[in-house]
Write an enzyme that holds these catalytic residues in place. Structure first.
Site, PDB file in Angstrom:
ATOM      1  N   ARG A 180      39.407  45.572  40.686  1.00  0.00           N
ATOM      2  CA  ARG A 180      38.446  46.497  40.077  1.00  0.00           C
ATOM      3  C   ARG A 180      38.892  46.784  38.642  1.00  0.00           C
ATOM      4  NH1 ARG A 180      35.428  45.158  43.363  1.00  0.00           N
ATOM      5  NH2 ARG A 180      34.354  46.356  44.951  1.00  0.00           N
ATOM      6  N   HIS A 228      32.572  39.334  37.065  1.00  0.00           N
ATOM      7  CA  HIS A 228      32.663  39.860  38.433  1.00  0.00           C
ATOM      8  C   HIS A 228      32.052  38.871  39.441  1.00  0.00           C
ATOM      9  CE1 HIS A 228      32.970  43.782  40.990  1.00  0.00           C
ATOM     10  NE2 HIS A 228      33.092  42.699  41.760  1.00  0.00           N
TER      11      HIS A 228
HETATM   12  P1  NDP Z   1      42.208  45.176  52.244  1.00  0.00           P
HETATM   13  O1  NDP Z   1      41.852  46.570  52.588  1.00  0.00           O
HETATM   14  O2  NDP Z   1      42.200  44.143  53.331  1.00  0.00           O
HETATM   15  O3  NDP Z   1      43.662  45.127  51.584  1.00  0.00           O
HETATM   16  C1  NDP Z   1      44.084  46.088  50.676  1.00  0.00           C
HETATM   17  C2  NDP Z   1      45.568  45.872  50.391  1.00  0.00           C
HETATM   18  O4  NDP Z   1      45.964  46.771  49.346  1.00  0.00           O
HETATM   19  C3  NDP Z   1      46.449  46.181  51.611  1.00  0.00           C
HETATM   20  O5  NDP Z   1      47.525  45.276  51.674  1.00  0.00           O
HETATM   21  C4  NDP Z   1      46.972  47.584  51.312  1.00  0.00           C
HETATM   22  O6  NDP Z   1      48.232  47.890  51.881  1.00  0.00           O
HETATM   23  C5  NDP Z   1      47.106  47.513  49.797  1.00  0.00           C
HETATM   24  N1  NDP Z   1      47.089  48.855  49.210  1.00  0.00           N
HETATM   25  C6  NDP Z   1      46.111  49.791  49.259  1.00  0.00           C
HETATM   26  N2  NDP Z   1      46.498  50.919  48.627  1.00  0.00           N
HETATM   27  C7  NDP Z   1      47.761  50.686  48.193  1.00  0.00           C
HETATM   28  C8  NDP Z   1      48.716  51.469  47.497  1.00  0.00           C
HETATM   29  N3  NDP Z   1      48.450  52.730  47.107  1.00  0.00           N
HETATM   30  N4  NDP Z   1      49.909  50.920  47.237  1.00  0.00           N
HETATM   31  C9  NDP Z   1      50.207  49.656  47.636  1.00  0.00           C
HETATM   32  N5  NDP Z   1      49.351  48.847  48.295  1.00  0.00           N
HETATM   33  C10 NDP Z   1      48.137  49.377  48.571  1.00  0.00           C
HETATM   34  O7  NDP Z   1      41.247  44.739  51.034  1.00  0.00           O
HETATM   35  P2  NDP Z   1      40.748  43.277  50.646  1.00  0.00           P
HETATM   36  O8  NDP Z   1      41.928  42.394  50.526  1.00  0.00           O
HETATM   37  O9  NDP Z   1      39.653  42.842  51.544  1.00  0.00           O
HETATM   38  O10 NDP Z   1      40.080  43.550  49.202  1.00  0.00           O
HETATM   39  C11 NDP Z   1      40.821  44.098  48.135  1.00  0.00           C
HETATM   40  C12 NDP Z   1      39.907  44.477  46.979  1.00  0.00           C
HETATM   41  O11 NDP Z   1      39.439  43.317  46.307  1.00  0.00           O
HETATM   42  C13 NDP Z   1      38.618  45.191  47.346  1.00  0.00           C
HETATM   43  O12 NDP Z   1      38.844  46.557  47.642  1.00  0.00           O
HETATM   44  C14 NDP Z   1      37.764  44.991  46.125  1.00  0.00           C
HETATM   45  O13 NDP Z   1      37.983  46.047  45.210  1.00  0.00           O
HETATM   46  C15 NDP Z   1      38.301  43.687  45.531  1.00  0.00           C
HETATM   47  N6  NDP Z   1      37.305  42.616  45.591  1.00  0.00           N
HETATM   48  C16 NDP Z   1      36.877  42.025  44.422  1.00  0.00           C
HETATM   49  C17 NDP Z   1      35.961  41.014  44.455  1.00  0.00           C
HETATM   50  C18 NDP Z   1      35.520  40.327  43.202  1.00  0.00           C
HETATM   51  O14 NDP Z   1      34.575  39.527  43.249  1.00  0.00           O
HETATM   52  N7  NDP Z   1      36.141  40.559  42.073  1.00  0.00           N
HETATM   53  C19 NDP Z   1      35.400  40.530  45.714  1.00  0.00           C
HETATM   54  C20 NDP Z   1      35.932  41.187  46.880  1.00  0.00           C
HETATM   55  C21 NDP Z   1      36.845  42.189  46.797  1.00  0.00           C
HETATM   56  P3  NDP Z   1      48.462  47.886  53.484  1.00  0.00           P
HETATM   57  O15 NDP Z   1      48.384  46.429  53.887  1.00  0.00           O
HETATM   58  O16 NDP Z   1      49.832  48.439  53.651  1.00  0.00           O
HETATM   59  O17 NDP Z   1      47.366  48.719  54.066  1.00  0.00           O
HETATM   60  C1  OXD Z   2      33.310  43.337  46.636  1.00  0.00           C
HETATM   61  C2  OXD Z   2      32.997  42.772  45.318  1.00  0.00           C
HETATM   62  O1  OXD Z   2      33.980  44.367  46.720  1.00  0.00           O
HETATM   63  O2  OXD Z   2      32.206  41.807  45.260  1.00  0.00           O
HETATM   64  O3  OXD Z   2      32.906  42.732  47.636  1.00  0.00           O
HETATM   65  O4  OXD Z   2      33.517  43.237  44.310  1.00  0.00           O
END
Ligand code: NDP
Ligand code: OXD
Length: 265
Positions: A180, A228
């Site tokens: 993000r 994006h």
């Molecule tokens: P998940 O919820 O599966 O994974 C999130 C990860 O971040 C977990 O490992 C979690 O830790 C870690 N995390 C969360 N908060 C913290 C923190 N404060 N400190 C350290 N680690 C933290 O999410 P996804 O992998 O499915 O997606 C991640 C992000 O990717 C989405 O939220 C979205 O914003 C972005 N995205 C962007 C896209 C694009 O096109 N650019 C498309 C899709 C997604 P833990 O494992 O310990 O819970």
């Molecule tokens: C998502 C994205 O969060 O596309 O799925 O950014």
């Protein structure tokens, strides 16, 4: 829903279940009137995960193989070999080891990169060096020549890519942000690029999208940007996943990929 108007969901008296059309849910949790007592689920689509890993692998390879430098040389008509490390010598760090981070780590490791990751919990991932929490962040940053951000946007992660954290990377490190825009303090990145602390950045997400026409990122020689598109929702593959959760809800079975509003993801 995807980015509903704040207050819209609260206006629906018979609402029972909220399904995010994206993996991230910051677009929902930022709504002060969100009916947080209702179940919220997010989209986890294996094809979207593959797409994100393609993006991450593409950009890490570009940075690793000095594609930006060779583009600049081509533009200047220069024929010159540049130093090249082996992938095993290239240390890549991934912020966020969830659905997306773990898959990207696995695929980068398959290419031979020396990969480590960072997450909130102490959970380990087989075959991957994992760091956790506030204490683990400097350890991850200190070793990451290429840093990839795949975190959700929460109160804790907003602005996590800032002058202090960028300063902990090895000098000349590169950044890939596909999570993000608000993870990055944009002026801090510009300063880090100007000082040489950061050599290049690949950005898919921005604080303001579309990126304003006069934004300095557009024409920065060390920034590659995409609009994006790292992994967008594909209706053909997402619809059956969403339908499955609706059926689960109707039949009283456990929902998949439920969001914890208190945790923020
Ligand atoms: P998940 O919820 O599966 O994974 C999130 C990860 O971040 C977990 O490992 C979690 O830790 C870690 N995390 C969360 N908060 C913290 C923190 N404060 N400190 C350290 N680690 C933290 O999410 P996804 O992998 O499915 O997606 C991640 C992000 O990717 C989405 O939220 C979205 O914003 C972005 N995205 C962007 C896209 C694009 O096109 N650019 C498309 C899709 C997604 P833990 O494992 O310990 O819970
Ligand atoms: C998502 C994205 O969060 O596309 O799925 O950014």
């Amino acid at each position: 829903v995807w980015r509903p108007e704040p207050g819209f969901l609260a206006s629906l008296p018979n609402l029972k279940l909220i399904l995010s059309l994206g993996a991230g849910v910051d677009h929902l949790l930022g709504d002060p009137q969100l009916p947080r007592h209702l179940p919220i689920v997010r989209l986890v689509d294996p094809h979207m995960t593959d797409a994100m890993s393609e993006y991450v692998v593409l950009q890490v390879l570009r940075l690793h193989r000095r594609d930006l430098d060779y583009r600049a040389q081509q533009e200047a008509g220069v024929w010159r070999e540049l130093d090249q490390k082996n992938a095993v010598e290239r240390r890549v760090g991934i912020l966020g080891l969830g659905e997306l981070g773990q898959d990207a780590a696995k695929k980068l490791k398959a290419l031979g990169f020396d990969v480590a990751g960072w997450r909130r919990s102490e959970k380990t991932v087989t075959g991957l060096r994992c760091h956790a929490g506030a204490a683990g962040l400097p350890l991850l940053l200190g070793r990451s020549e290429i840093l990839v951000c795949l975190l959700p946007l929460t109160a804790e992660t907003e602005g996590i890519l800032n002058s202090s954290t960028l300063a902990l990377l090895p000098r000349g490190a590169a950044l890939v942000n596909a999570a993000r825009g608000a993870h990055l303090v944009e002026e801090h990145l510009l300063a880090a690029l100007a000082s040489g602390q950061i050599s290049a950045a690949v950005l898919d997400v921005f604080r303001e999208e579309p990126l304003p026409a006069d934004h300095p990122f557009w024409h920065h020689p060390c920034i590659v940007l995409t609009p994006h598109v790292a992994a967008f929702t594909n209706p053909v593959t997402a619809a059956p996943i969403i339908l499955d959760n609706i059926r689960r809800f109707e039949e009283g079975r456990p929902l998949l990929n439920r969001v914890d509003p208190a945790r923020g993801y």
